[in-house]
Design an enzyme around this catalytic site. Structure first.
Site: not given
Ligand code: MTE
Ligand code: HPA
Ligand code: MOS
Length: 785
Positions: A323, A726
């Site tokens: 990534r 993210e």
């Molecule tokens: N927001 C909060 N409040 N707490 C979290 O741990 N994790 C982040 C993001 N926002 C996180 C957060 C990460 S790393 C990801 S991948 C996404 O939330 C995962 O949730 P989603 O796919 O439902 O957005």
């Molecule tokens: N994001 C988070 N987790 C993962 C991914 C990614 O792109 N690919 C494989 N595991």
């Molecule tokens: Mo988020 S780093 O893909 O849990």
């Protein structure tokens, strides 16, 4: 009975596109929200701690645990020998032992577990082990790993054209190297697992994890049992941020093993320092670049070498490093390009997912390059950014051959540049700096283009399960986990919309491997995209059954049955949703359904390093203005303007929260959070006393966030929304480069400041001092001539 017109003016409370507060917000602030450690302790509960390696790299010659066993309160001590199945919790490659056996590979690696009557007793006892080591040479830095070619996984290269030849041909060329630091997740709730022994050696686990299914599968493997012997439940996490995508499994496995071995419930609630020492972080990177460009600042060729610190095992480092490569372009068209990735093995904790998953590190590289190109040509970096954006004839294909079809950055940047008053403020800052000898200001506008989908294709799937009970209340379950990001309310809104009932009628339930199997981690920002579609599919199935039932019962055509605002219009008559459900139940209609979704269109061919790894891109841009004290290096974020594209937002309140939180977390990563390992490989920053995350006071006083009003996902993503978890983290690159801009002012923008990340006050001061020294040196030389 209301007629159809009346029905149209009524609405459900809490469908999609409404700004609603987080479903647990009130429980978070009152303390009523139940986290794993809040679950009432079962009788006979054992508490766990792990014995940790004191050496970065060594053979274990002997391990004497007799003192540990005799310590007060100790009930059991477990080592590798107690593991009935495989001694491993590695998510991809099996290189992550639960307990190290012959060799230790980082300081803090678990060697054994102590189960005691209290946590305090377990932790004290764990320190009493007598372990003899024979030291082996450790590899502690990325530089050292590169020199020794010590890698966890093979290199990967993405290439287009002939960057070497194009670099040689370029009008201008520059090269450099950048260090990008790692980051501790610092979730408020640390790692925790509670395991309850069940019949036949089965086990029930409550775990703080983003990935219940993987915890289930890994625990089963450790216990030597099939997956159906293990159930994992997750109601919520107090933050995960990627840190709980794979690494919760270690603590769950130890708790489960203890429960099965002793027949008593066992809880591993990891102490904060131990959590920071024993769990992986964001990968720090070294990025070397060599770039060729023309007089206008158009990039003609670029070579990137990315070296990531993976730590002692592979964990997710392959996908993370991929990534980083996929984001080495960020928002810019790179014609002749080579991106080489080295996945460095070091004797430090195994690094893991962290919000952005390598993307942020890759992006910092190209954004630094753009700044340097602008600096070399004495141009406003924003001008160079705009010049290089994807777009125009033949300039919309990424280095990995994916066509960028949905680029809204020109529009975003134009709007943000105007709304933030970028040009005027930049000019004012220059004037301010000219007359301010100590305090210096800087500004920067940077864009984000972030690919949405797991970079591992098979993970892009999700399942859901919906029950409607005979009274019309709804039980919603899906594979996604809630970590504060608002996934649960968004999916509930989607189901409310689909069934046309009030949100309050839907019970949001804990993720459970017993309800939805083989789920992916809630990660890659795709939680709502995947689980929202799966839940919608489940709700649709039930609705279609209800339509067929109503049509036959009331003798109308199915096309004459409408669900609207807690009611169902069936031909000329309208009944309540509950009434229909009651009737359907008596008529023996199934009121339960699963739903499934898989992302279309995506693929990636590693052989040719090309494909469409992402379903779509999320975009945004930010302007940050900072001030530094050039005598101390201290700095402050004065103002931030953000314009971000979330498509058609499912919940604008939640999305804005994600944007704000993501930005501030990125700001912490790039400006204050610093990980420090000493020369023996010991992490010295393992508590808030030495590791500085942003505080409330670090939020800029002037913080203006906006969602792109025209936001719309051109792909068929749930209600045309876009993932938001993210991408906003990377908007903070603007703050990092604004600091660099402020530093440059001390030498009147004549010398390039090569600031590494994190730009802590210390680093800012060192950069300032270097520029002052060099500027003074240059003046002396001039005077002498
Ligand atoms: N927001 C909060 N409040 N707490 C979290 O741990 N994790 C982040 C993001 N926002 C996180 C957060 C990460 S790393 C990801 S991948 C996404 O939330 C995962 O949730 P989603 O796919 O439902 O957005
Ligand atoms: N994001 C988070 N987790 C993962 C991914 C990614 O792109 N690919 C494989 N595991
Ligand atoms: Mo988020 S780093 O893909 O849990």
């Amino acid at each position: 009975m209301p007629d159809a017109r009346n029905l149209e003016t009524e609405a459900i409370s809490g469908g999609v596109h409404h700004a609603l507060k987080h479903d647990s917000a009130h429980k978070h602030v009152t303390g009523e929200a139940v986290y794993v450690d809040d679950i009432p302790a079962p009788a006979n509960l054992l508490h766990l701690a792990a014995g940790q390696s004191a050496r970065a790299h060594a053979k274990i010659l002997s391990m004497d645990l007799s003192m540990v066993r005799q310590a007060p309160g100790v009930v059991a001590v477990l080592t590798a020998e107690d593991i009935p199945g495989e001694n491993d919790v590695g998510p991809v490659i099996h290189d992550d032992p639960v307990f190290a056996e012959k060799v230790v590979e980082f300081i803090g690696q678990s060697l054994f577990a102590v189960a005691a009557e209290t946590r305090e007793e377990a932790r004290r006892a764990a320190l009493l082990a007598k372990i003899e080591y024979e030291d082996l040479e450790p590899v502690l830095s990325v530089g050292d790993a590169l020199a020794k070619e010590n890698f966890v996984l093979p290199d990967h290269v993405i290439r287009r054209g002939d960057s070497k030849a194009a670099l040689d041909r370029s009008q201008h060329r520059l090269s450099g190297s950048l260090q990008v630091g790692g980051q501790d997740h610092f979730y408020l709730e640390g790692m925790v697992s509670l395991a309850l022994p069940a019949e036949d050696g089965d086990v029930q686990i409550w775990c703080s994890t983003q990935h219940p299914s993987e915890v289930q599968h890994n625990v089963a493997r450790v216990l030597g049992r099939p997956s159906n012997a293990v159930t994992v439940d997750v109601r919520r996490m107090g933050g995960g941020f990627g840190g709980k995508e794979t690494q919760s499994a270690l603590f769950a496995a130890i708790a489960a093993l203890t429960a099965v071995r002793t027949g008593r419930p066992a809880k591993f609630c990891v102490d904060r320092d131990d959590d920071m020492i024993m769990t992986g972080k964001r990968h720090d990177f070294r990025i070397d670049y060599d770039v060729g460009f023309d007089d206008d600042g158009r990039i003609e060729a670029v070579d990137f070498m990315q070296a990531s610190r993976c730590g002692m095992s592979a964990d997710l480092s392959g996908a993370i490093s991929d990534r980083a490569m996929f984001h080495a372009d960020n928002a810019y068209y790179l014609n002749d390009v080579t991106i080489t990735s080295h996945r460095c093995k070091t004797n430090t904790v195994s690094n893991t997912a962290f919000r952005g998953f390598g993307g942020p590190q890759g992006m910092v590289g190209i954004e630094r390059v753009i700044d340097e190109v602008a600096f070399a040509l004495s141009k406003d970096p924003l001008e160079v950014r705009k010049l290089n954006l994807y777009g125009g004839e033949g300039r919309n294909i990424t280095p990995y051959s994916m066509t960028v079809e949905d680029n809204v950055l020109p529009e975003i940047i134009e709007e943000l540049e105007a709304s933030s008053d970028y040009a005027r403020r930049r000019a004012e800052i220059r004037t301010f700096n000219a007359s301010s000898p100590v305090m210096k200001k800087g500004i920067s506008l940077t864009p984000v283009k972030f690919g949405i989908s797991f970079s591992t294709k098979h993970l892009n799937q999700a399942g859901a399960l919906i029950h409607i009970y005979a009274d019309g209340s709804v039980h919603l379950n899906h594979g996604g986990t809630e970590m504060g990001q608002g996934l649960y309310i968004k999916v509930a809104q989607i189901v409310a919309e689909e069934l046309q009932i009030d949100l309050e009628r839907i019970k949001i339930s804990a993720a459970s491997t017993g309800k939805v199997p083989n789920t992916s981690a809630t990660a890659a920002s795709s939680g709502t995209d995947l689980n929202g579609k799966a839940a919608q599919a489940a709700a649709r199935t039930i609705r279609e059954r209800l339509v067929a039932f109503a049509a036959s019962r009331y003798d109308v055509k199915p096309s004459e049955v409408f669900f609207h605002a807690n009611k169902v219009q069936i031909g000329p008559q309208t009944i309540s949703f509950d009434e229909l459900i009651g009737q359907a139940y008596l008529a023996r209609v199934s009121l339960s359904s699963t739903g499934f979704y898989k992302t279309p269109k995506i693929f990636y061919d590693r052989e040719t390093a090309s494909g469409r790894p992402f379903y779509y891109f999320a975009y945004g841009a930010a302007v940050s203005e900072v001030m530094i004290d050039s005598l101390t290096g201290e700095h402050k974020l004065l103002r931030v303007d953000i314009l971000h594209d979330v498509g058609r937002s499912i919940n604008p309140a939640i999305d804005l929260g994600q944007i704000e939180g993501g930005f501030i977390q990125g700001y912490g990563w790039l400006t204050s959070e610093e990980l420090f390992w000493d020369e023996t490989g010991r992490l010295r920053t393992h508590a808030p006393s030495t590791y500085k995350i942003p505080a409330c006071s670090d939020r800029p006083e002037d913080f203006r966030m906006k969602l792109l009003e025209s936001g719309w996902n051109r792909e068929d993503v749930i209600h045309r929304s876009k993932a938001v978890g993210e991408p906003p983290l990377m908007l903070a690159i603007s703050a990092f480069l604004a600091l660099s801009d402020a530093v440059a002012s001390v030498a009147d923008y004549r010398i390039r400041p090569d600031l590494d990340a994190p730009a802590t006050p210390e680093r800012v001061l060192m950069a300032v001092e270097r520029l002052r020294r060099e500027a003074a040196g240059a003046e002396q030389t001039e005077a002498a001539q």
